[in-house]
Design a protein around this motif. Sequence first.
Motif, mmCIF file in Angstrom:
data_model
loop_
_atom_site.group_PDB
_atom_site.id
_atom_site.type_symbol
_atom_site.label_atom_id
_atom_site.label_comp_id
_atom_site.label_asym_id
_atom_site.label_seq_id
_atom_site.Cartn_x
_atom_site.Cartn_y
_atom_site.Cartn_z
ATOM 1 N N LEU A 77 0.826 -1.213 0.000
ATOM 2 C CA LEU A 77 0.000 0.000 0.000
ATOM 3 C C LEU A 77 0.862 1.266 0.000
ATOM 4 O O LEU A 77 0.666 2.164 -0.828
ATOM 5 C CB LEU A 77 -0.920 0.000 1.225
ATOM 6 C CG LEU A 77 -2.083 -0.994 1.223
ATOM 7 C CD1 LEU A 77 -2.728 -1.058 2.602
ATOM 8 C CD2 LEU A 77 -3.114 -0.600 0.191
ATOM 9 N N GLY A 78 1.808 1.306 0.924
ATOM 10 C CA GLY A 78 2.684 2.481 1.033
ATOM 11 C C GLY A 78 3.541 2.658 -0.202
ATOM 12 O O GLY A 78 3.772 3.784 -0.660
ATOM 13 N N TYR A 114 1.502 4.093 -2.970
ATOM 14 C CA TYR A 114 1.266 5.513 -2.705
ATOM 15 C C TYR A 114 2.475 6.341 -3.128
ATOM 16 O O TYR A 114 2.344 7.322 -3.862
ATOM 17 C CB TYR A 114 0.980 5.704 -1.214
ATOM 18 C CG TYR A 114 0.611 7.119 -0.845
ATOM 19 C CD1 TYR A 114 -0.717 7.494 -0.732
ATOM 20 C CD2 TYR A 114 1.584 8.083 -0.610
ATOM 21 C CE1 TYR A 114 -1.071 8.787 -0.398
ATOM 22 C CE2 TYR A 114 1.251 9.377 -0.280
ATOM 23 C CZ TYR A 114 -0.082 9.721 -0.167
ATOM 24 O OH TYR A 114 -0.420 11.011 0.158
ATOM 25 N N ASP A 129 -6.034 12.433 -0.374
ATOM 26 C CA ASP A 129 -7.287 11.696 -0.226
ATOM 27 C C ASP A 129 -7.643 10.938 -1.507
ATOM 28 O O ASP A 129 -8.037 9.757 -1.460
ATOM 29 C CB ASP A 129 -8.401 12.700 0.126
ATOM 30 C CG ASP A 129 -9.555 12.024 0.822
ATOM 31 O OD1 ASP A 129 -9.285 11.186 1.699
ATOM 32 O OD2 ASP A 129 -10.714 12.310 0.465
ATOM 33 N N GLN A 173 -5.365 7.924 -2.028
ATOM 34 C CA GLN A 173 -5.746 6.822 -1.130
ATOM 35 C C GLN A 173 -6.996 6.105 -1.645
ATOM 36 O O GLN A 173 -7.052 4.868 -1.655
ATOM 37 C CB GLN A 173 -5.992 7.374 0.281
ATOM 38 C CG GLN A 173 -4.717 7.739 1.024
ATOM 39 C CD GLN A 173 -4.988 8.391 2.355
ATOM 40 O OE1 GLN A 173 -6.132 8.722 2.672
ATOM 41 N NE2 GLN A 173 -3.937 8.601 3.125
ATOM 42 N N GLU A 174 -7.942 6.911 -2.074
ATOM 43 C CA GLU A 174 -9.177 6.317 -2.628
ATOM 44 C C GLU A 174 -8.868 5.467 -3.860
ATOM 45 O O GLU A 174 -9.415 4.361 -4.026
ATOM 46 C CB GLU A 174 -10.165 7.431 -3.029
ATOM 47 C CG GLU A 174 -10.736 8.232 -1.881
ATOM 48 C CD GLU A 174 -11.907 7.538 -1.218
ATOM 49 O OE1 GLU A 174 -12.312 6.474 -1.713
ATOM 50 O OE2 GLU A 174 -12.389 8.047 -0.192
ATOM 51 N N ILE A 212 -6.104 3.962 -4.621
ATOM 52 C CA ILE A 212 -5.408 2.723 -4.220
ATOM 53 C C ILE A 212 -6.427 1.709 -3.691
ATOM 54 O O ILE A 212 -6.336 0.502 -3.987
ATOM 55 C CB ILE A 212 -4.303 3.036 -3.179
ATOM 56 C CG1 ILE A 212 -3.153 3.790 -3.847
ATOM 57 C CG2 ILE A 212 -3.772 1.762 -2.541
ATOM 58 C CD1 ILE A 212 -2.154 4.382 -2.884
ATOM 59 N N ILE A 213 -7.399 2.220 -2.929
ATOM 60 C CA ILE A 213 -8.429 1.314 -2.383
ATOM 61 C C ILE A 213 -9.247 0.684 -3.520
ATOM 62 O O ILE A 213 -9.526 -0.526 -3.517
ATOM 63 C CB ILE A 213 -9.329 2.077 -1.383
ATOM 64 C CG1 ILE A 213 -8.521 2.393 -0.114
ATOM 65 C CG2 ILE A 213 -10.567 1.267 -1.029
ATOM 66 C CD1 ILE A 213 -9.190 3.370 0.822
ATOM 67 N N TRP A 231 -7.101 -1.884 -5.162
ATOM 68 C CA TRP A 231 -6.983 -3.058 -4.274
ATOM 69 C C TRP A 231 -8.241 -3.921 -4.365
ATOM 70 O O TRP A 231 -8.165 -5.145 -4.528
ATOM 71 C CB TRP A 231 -6.755 -2.577 -2.841
ATOM 72 C CG TRP A 231 -6.574 -3.665 -1.834
ATOM 73 C CD1 TRP A 231 -7.549 -4.421 -1.257
ATOM 74 C CD2 TRP A 231 -5.337 -4.144 -1.293
ATOM 75 N NE1 TRP A 231 -7.018 -5.331 -0.385
ATOM 76 C CE2 TRP A 231 -5.658 -5.181 -0.387
ATOM 77 C CE3 TRP A 231 -4.012 -3.791 -1.477
ATOM 78 C CZ2 TRP A 231 -4.680 -5.859 0.326
ATOM 79 C CZ3 TRP A 231 -3.047 -4.458 -0.756
ATOM 80 C CH2 TRP A 231 -3.367 -5.491 0.131
ATOM 81 N N ARG A 232 -9.399 -3.269 -4.259
ATOM 82 C CA ARG A 232 -10.657 -4.022 -4.284
ATOM 83 C C ARG A 232 -10.870 -4.689 -5.642
ATOM 84 O O ARG A 232 -11.386 -5.802 -5.723
ATOM 85 C CB ARG A 232 -11.833 -3.097 -3.979
ATOM 86 C CG ARG A 232 -11.830 -2.634 -2.542
ATOM 87 C CD ARG A 232 -12.999 -1.720 -2.264
ATOM 88 N NE ARG A 232 -14.250 -2.444 -2.176
ATOM 89 C CZ ARG A 232 -15.425 -1.872 -1.991
ATOM 90 N NH1 ARG A 232 -15.507 -0.555 -1.885
ATOM 91 N NH2 ARG A 232 -16.528 -2.600 -1.919
#
Lengths: 187, 371
Positions: free
Chosen positions: A24-25, A28, A51, A54-55, A57-58, A61-62
Amino acid sequence: MLQRFLLSDKEIIRRIKANDRTVLGELYLNNEKTITRFVQSHGGNAMDAEDILQEAIIVFWRNVTSGGYEPRAKTGTYLFSVAKNLWFNESRRKKRQAEPEANMALMADSKEDALTGVIRREKESGLRKALEKLKKPCRDILYFFYFEKRSMNEIAQLLGFANSNTVKAKKYQCLQELKSGISHAHR
Amino acid sequence: MPIDKDNAAEWHERFLLGRLNGQALKEYERYLKENPSASEEQRQWAEIIAAVEESAARAMKEEIRQQVERIKHHNSPYIAWYRAAAILFFIVLLPALFYYNDFGPRPANAPAPRMAIEEAEPENGPAKLPPSPAADKSARKEPEAEAAGQREPVRRKRSSTPALTRETTKEIRAGESAPVLSPPPASEKSAVYGSGTKPGSESIREQVAATLKQSAPPAQKQRGLAEDVHPFTTLPENGRGEGREGALSILNVESAPPGGAGLNDDQPHPPSLPVVQKSMMITATSGALYHVFSRDDANIAVGTDSISCRINKIGDASALILISPPQAIAGRLKEMKIDDSDKNYLILIFPDKIRYRLKRGLKSAPAVKMP
């Protein structure tokens, strides 16, 4: 540092599927400059950029965990396009909120009155508290199943359960715990 | 699989997670229409799933933030500087610390530290030392000396002044019997304040004593006036003690002129040190032997009515030092006579009947010009 540059897309996907959260990091930092520059050049600030990244990346990921991601482009390109769409949506939302006439029309269209809103927010708050009270394996199962949309077999493998049926049974228990937690919170 | 009350929750989940398609989706929609309570049940499930998703997203954002902070801190420029400083310390400073400080136990027969040797160097020259473990870099540059097991005394920097030798100055008169002595020690030659050597009058006294012991044959003593005036020069270190021709008396030390030309600039005489210019042996009327010096002293003005004098008794002889005498007297010092017949005064008789009276029994007194 070197590892960050050498991280290939395949490796990233493999690590995401294996629930290696350290990626994750790295994701980013790999995409921070590009997306920050984009958001800042389109009326956003550094906080917005953080923000949005981060969104993005989420979302990435999903998509990977749910099996919806098809590697047609590089990870960076994919993240950039997701971030771009997220930022445009966010910009539109901000713009709508800034216009008083549209805001009034929105409120008029909304069927939810003030009391219903309060009740809904209370329910959400109770649900959040009940989730926080859940123990780690339960929370992980719920996160994996509902948020990451992983299959039962995958969850069994990641959490070390014997098979998918065991995970199903455990999930049922966890949901019962959550529901009882919600009812306790409402009392 | 048909939908009923037992598996309705599973169907709601599948619908909300987007896992229904085709025939299954149509069947689920028909179930919802037929059972109004199922819609409420589905709404509850939607709330739960939304809450889980929101909570998971928040947790993931927090995780991203923490990881980024950790990575940024790990790659912080301060960390790089700390690493560089540590590497510098271990590579450069630590070996230097060990190089310049001998931490090891010193053996009983180990030589004293270098500075102590330099300060305690005897007047007859530097002591021969075994090679020291903490030898300085100058010693390393002289492998020949190291091979011979000798350590050169610490040499001060010398100027490029050409060496003054007998040959170059030609100040030694031919046929004179200059006493041959051992070369003066380097420490004596370069006497400076705080160096631990004996500069000044004490040194002169020792020189006179040594000269009297080794030179001056009896026949010469009988003469009323010794004419061995020795204008001397300072020899460079490499010109000392090279046989009889090269050997010089320790008295033959002539200081630089006030301008300083011809002297080693790094080893100037301190201002108050005596500047011996000439010396001679004079036998007084009673037969006593006087070794007479004249010297210029910048601190004492040249006087015509009186001359500052200093008398030191050394064995059988006396050293008489005339400080800053008039030029006429200093130039004709060899013609001076000493009358010591009076108990109280010593009469210094110069040519042209110029006489000075010096009170006896004092080490330092002015010689007053007599009418």
